[in-house]
Design a protein around this motif. Structure first.
Motif, PDB file in Angstrom:
ATOM      1  N   ILE A 134       0.844  -1.193   0.000  1.00 56.54           N
ATOM      2  CA  ILE A 134       0.000   0.000   0.000  1.00 56.54           C
ATOM      3  C   ILE A 134       0.880   1.245   0.000  1.00 56.54           C
ATOM      4  N   SER A 135       0.256   2.365  -0.271  1.00 60.05           N
ATOM      5  CA  SER A 135       0.947   3.639  -0.199  1.00 60.05           C
ATOM      6  C   SER A 135      -0.074   4.679   0.265  1.00 60.05           C
ATOM      7  N   TYR A 136       0.366   5.929   0.374  1.00 58.96           N
ATOM      8  CA  TYR A 136      -0.570   6.969   0.791  1.00 58.96           C
ATOM      9  C   TYR A 136      -0.207   8.290   0.124  1.00 58.96           C
ATOM     10  N   ARG A 137      -1.175   9.184   0.131  1.00 62.73           N
ATOM     11  CA  ARG A 137      -0.934  10.548  -0.321  1.00 62.73           C
ATOM     12  C   ARG A 137      -1.547  11.492   0.709  1.00 62.73           C
ATOM     13  N   VAL A 138      -1.070  12.700   0.720  1.00 65.93           N
ATOM     14  CA  VAL A 138      -1.562  13.691   1.677  1.00 65.93           C
ATOM     15  C   VAL A 138      -2.928  14.185   1.235  1.00 65.93           C
ATOM     16  N   HIS A 139      -3.820  14.360   2.179  1.00 67.42           N
ATOM     17  CA  HIS A 139      -5.167  14.858   1.890  1.00 67.42           C
ATOM     18  C   HIS A 139      -5.071  16.233   1.226  1.00 67.42           C
ATOM     19  N   PRO A 140      -5.795  16.461   0.124  1.00 63.53           N
ATOM     20  CA  PRO A 140      -5.662  17.724  -0.615  1.00 63.53           C
ATOM     21  C   PRO A 140      -6.095  18.967   0.167  1.00 63.53           C
ATOM     22  N   ILE A 141      -6.934  18.785   1.181  1.00 61.67           N
ATOM     23  CA  ILE A 141      -7.418  19.929   1.957  1.00 61.67           C
ATOM     24  C   ILE A 141      -6.723  20.030   3.314  1.00 61.67           C
ATOM     25  N   ASP A 142      -6.571  18.905   3.980  1.00 59.73           N
ATOM     26  CA  ASP A 142      -5.951  18.873   5.304  1.00 59.73           C
ATOM     27  C   ASP A 142      -4.669  18.057   5.228  1.00 59.73           C
ATOM     28  N   ASN A 143      -3.523  18.736   5.170  1.00 63.45           N
ATOM     29  CA  ASN A 143      -2.258  18.019   4.993  1.00 63.45           C
ATOM     30  C   ASN A 143      -1.813  17.239   6.225  1.00 63.45           C
ATOM     31  N   ARG A 144      -2.599  17.294   7.290  1.00 59.25           N
ATOM     32  CA  ARG A 144      -2.294  16.463   8.457  1.00 59.25           C
ATOM     33  C   ARG A 144      -2.840  15.048   8.293  1.00 59.25           C
ATOM     34  N   LYS A 145      -3.697  14.876   7.302  1.00 66.30           N
ATOM     35  CA  LYS A 145      -4.328  13.576   7.084  1.00 66.30           C
ATOM     36  C   LYS A 145      -3.693  12.852   5.900  1.00 66.30           C
ATOM     37  N   LYS A 146      -3.728  11.514   5.981  1.00 67.64           N
ATOM     38  CA  LYS A 146      -3.204  10.681   4.907  1.00 67.64           C
ATOM     39  C   LYS A 146      -4.329   9.847   4.306  1.00 67.64           C
ATOM     40  N   ILE A 147      -4.271   9.661   3.008  1.00 62.73           N
ATOM     41  CA  ILE A 147      -5.235   8.818   2.309  1.00 62.73           C
ATOM     42  C   ILE A 147      -4.481   7.598   1.785  1.00 62.73           C
ATOM     43  N   PHE A 148      -4.891   6.427   2.233  1.00 60.29           N
ATOM     44  CA  PHE A 148      -4.197   5.186   1.882  1.00 60.29           C
ATOM     45  C   PHE A 148      -4.873   4.507   0.692  1.00 60.29           C
ATOM     46  N   TYR A 149      -4.051   3.825  -0.119  1.00 63.05           N
ATOM     47  CA  TYR A 149      -4.575   3.126  -1.288  1.00 63.05           C
ATOM     48  C   TYR A 149      -3.673   1.937  -1.611  1.00 63.05           C
TER      49      TYR A 149
END
Length: 256
Positions: free
Chosen positions: A68-83
């Motif tokens: 898996i990997s993740y990217r930073v949330h486009p609005i809140d850079n404190r959050k990560k989105i995993f995929y």
């Protein structure tokens, strides 16, 4: 004796690390969720019912394995989105496989010399049946392969007129020895196949088995309508039916 859990196999082509075997129930839960959609960390915690620290450990391990990997949330850079960062291949049941006559190699190999049998079809069933005996689930691979086939033949079958497009698919199915096929148009598209090449020789398991066909239909109608569609097999020879039936419906569009 405690029953052994299934294991999932993933292959990562980006990192070229081959096959990973996953046994952890928590990791399996996370990966199954990520198969459907990307998820934020808090969503994963909520859906697994595990503590943040436990989920963090498993996510870290899956990232380090390249699965898996993740990217930073486009609005809140404190959050990560995993995929998912890997190609899902399927699952392996590591319990001892059940002996089913129709899945034994001898059953199909004997039929390979039958002058009335379609040799390539029997070869396909022999391979699939051997994998079933070994407890290997290749359904996701078959559906993915079907998607590729559907995309590759789409332009040869395409016509602006839906009725002609369907007629072209029907002729293709028959001339290639894939079975007889009919269509019913309504709120959804119902596809019925008779003498199905993919499953007619397989044992009665009570579950649908035509994942290659499902993938082909999915790709053909996704390309035609230029919108993602869902294809569900509702009847199958392996379910004790005398035909295979597929329902084609548009997928709901998500609002982000």
């Amino acid at each position: 004796m405690m029953e052994q859990k299934p294991i999932q196999i993933f292959s990562n082509f980006n990192e070229n690390i081959g096959v990973n075997v996953i046994k952890s129930p928590v990791k399996l839960t996370i990966l199954e969720m990520l198969r459907d959609s990307e998820m934020e960390f808090d969503e994963i915690v909520s859906n697994t019912g595990k503590s943040k620290s436990t989920v963090s450990v498993h996510l870290k391990s899956l990232r380090e394995s390249g699965i898996i990997s993740y990217r930073v949330h486009p609005i809140d850079n404190r959050k990560k989105i995993f995929y998912l960062n890997s190609k899902y291949l399927g699952s392996v049941n590591i319990t001892e496989p059940k002996e089913i006559k129709e899945t034994q190699a001898d059953y199909l190999i004997e039929n390979l010399v039958d002058e009335d049998a379609e040799f390539s079809t029997l070869l396909f069933h022999t391979l699939k049946s051997m994998l079933i005996q070994e407890g290997i689930n290749i359904d996701p691979i078959l559906q993915s392969t079907g998607n590729s086939i559907g995309k590759s033949i789409f332009n040869k079958l395409y016509d602006d007129d839906l009725d002609i497009f369907i007629e072209n698919i029907t002729k293709f199915w028959e001339t290639k020895g894939l079975g007889r096929i009919t269509f019913e148009l309504g709120q959804s598209i119902r596809i019925t196949t008779f003498d199905c090449f993919e499953c007619e020789l397989l044992p009665k398991t009570g579950k649908p088995a035509c994942y290659l066909d499902t993938g082909i239909f999915e790709a053909l109608f996704t390309e035609y309508f230029k919108l993602p569609v869902s294809v569900i097999e509702t009847q199958c020879y392996t379910m004790g039916d005398e035909k295979c039936v597929f329902e084609v419906e548009p997928l709901p569009i998500k609002n982000y």
